[in-house]
Design a protein around this motif. Structure first.
Motif, short mmCIF file in Angstrom:
data_model
loop_
_atom_site.label_atom_id
_atom_site.label_comp_id
_atom_site.label_asym_id
_atom_site.label_seq_id
_atom_site.Cartn_x
_atom_site.Cartn_y
_atom_site.Cartn_z
N LYS A 3 -7.28 -35.24 -16.50
CA LYS A 3 -7.91 -36.46 -16.00
C LYS A 3 -7.12 -36.92 -14.78
CE LYS A 3 -10.57 -40.08 -16.09
NZ LYS A 3 -11.65 -40.06 -15.19
N TYR A 4 -7.84 -37.15 -13.69
CA TYR A 4 -7.21 -37.58 -12.45
C TYR A 4 -7.63 -39.00 -12.12
CZ TYR A 4 -6.42 -32.56 -12.06
OH TYR A 4 -6.04 -31.28 -12.30
N SER A 5 -7.05 -39.54 -11.06
CA SER A 5 -7.40 -40.89 -10.61
C SER A 5 -8.89 -40.94 -10.25
CB SER A 5 -6.57 -41.28 -9.39
OG SER A 5 -6.94 -40.46 -8.28
N GLY A 75 0.92 -40.80 -8.27
CA GLY A 75 0.64 -42.07 -7.64
C GLY A 75 -0.62 -41.99 -6.78
N LEU A 76 -0.49 -42.37 -5.52
CA LEU A 76 -1.62 -42.37 -4.59
C LEU A 76 -1.79 -41.04 -3.86
CD1 LEU A 76 -1.16 -45.94 -3.06
CD2 LEU A 76 -2.72 -45.24 -4.90
N ASP A 101 -5.04 -48.33 -2.15
CA ASP A 101 -5.07 -49.06 -3.42
C ASP A 101 -6.48 -49.22 -3.98
OD1 ASP A 101 -2.32 -49.34 -3.50
OD2 ASP A 101 -2.35 -51.26 -2.44
N GLU A 102 -7.49 -49.09 -3.11
CA GLU A 102 -8.89 -49.20 -3.56
C GLU A 102 -9.46 -47.84 -4.01
OE1 GLU A 102 -8.09 -50.68 -0.33
OE2 GLU A 102 -7.54 -52.39 -1.57
#
Length: 136
Positions: A3-5, A75-76, A101-102
């Motif tokens: 599962k990813y962002s 993280g991002l 961040d969005e």
């Protein structure tokens, strides 16, 4: 299954569908910066990034051999190694994506190897971008 962002999942899912343009339009941040392996200056803004990523999707996904072989997300930031074959040339590359961040793509960098792969992609992308810029 990993599962990813949300942003990375949207990227991976969108590449498989027939709504790539819509996915890219929604996923690319307005101030995105694109780093191409064949253009020496960063391409700034949503419109240029869209043009390059959509063109690349037309080139890379055309023959159906494109696949991500390794995905690392922290993280991002995400690093996605890929392989494909175009015109008999094996291509190995890396997409480095930074999300804001969005969950939108803020920076996208592509690196390719070997040299003949870079040359082939340059040839195919220039043709794709020329067709993209022509008025309908």
């Amino acid at each position: 299954m990993e599962k990813y962002s949300e942003g990375l999942e949207a990227w991976l899912t969108g590449l498989k569908g027939d709504q790539k343009a819509q996915m890219l339009n929604q996923l690319i941040a307005d101030d995105c910066v694109f780093h191409s392996p064949v253009v020496h200056t960063p391409q700034e803004g949503k419109q240029l990034t869209f043009m390059y990523l959509y063109g690349a999707s037309q080139v890379f996904l055309k023959e159906g051999t494109f696949k991500y072989t390794r995905i690392i997300e922290q993280g991002l930031d995400a690093v996605l190694e890929f392989e494909t074959e175009l015109d008999g040339i094996h291509i190995n590359g890396v997409d480095m994506i930074r999300f804001n961040d969005e969950g939108k793509i803020a920076e996208f960098k592509v690196m390719l190897r070997p040299l003949k792969a870079v040359q082939k992609i340059h040839e195919l992308m220039m043709a794709e971008l020329a067709a993209f810029k022509k008025p309908a």
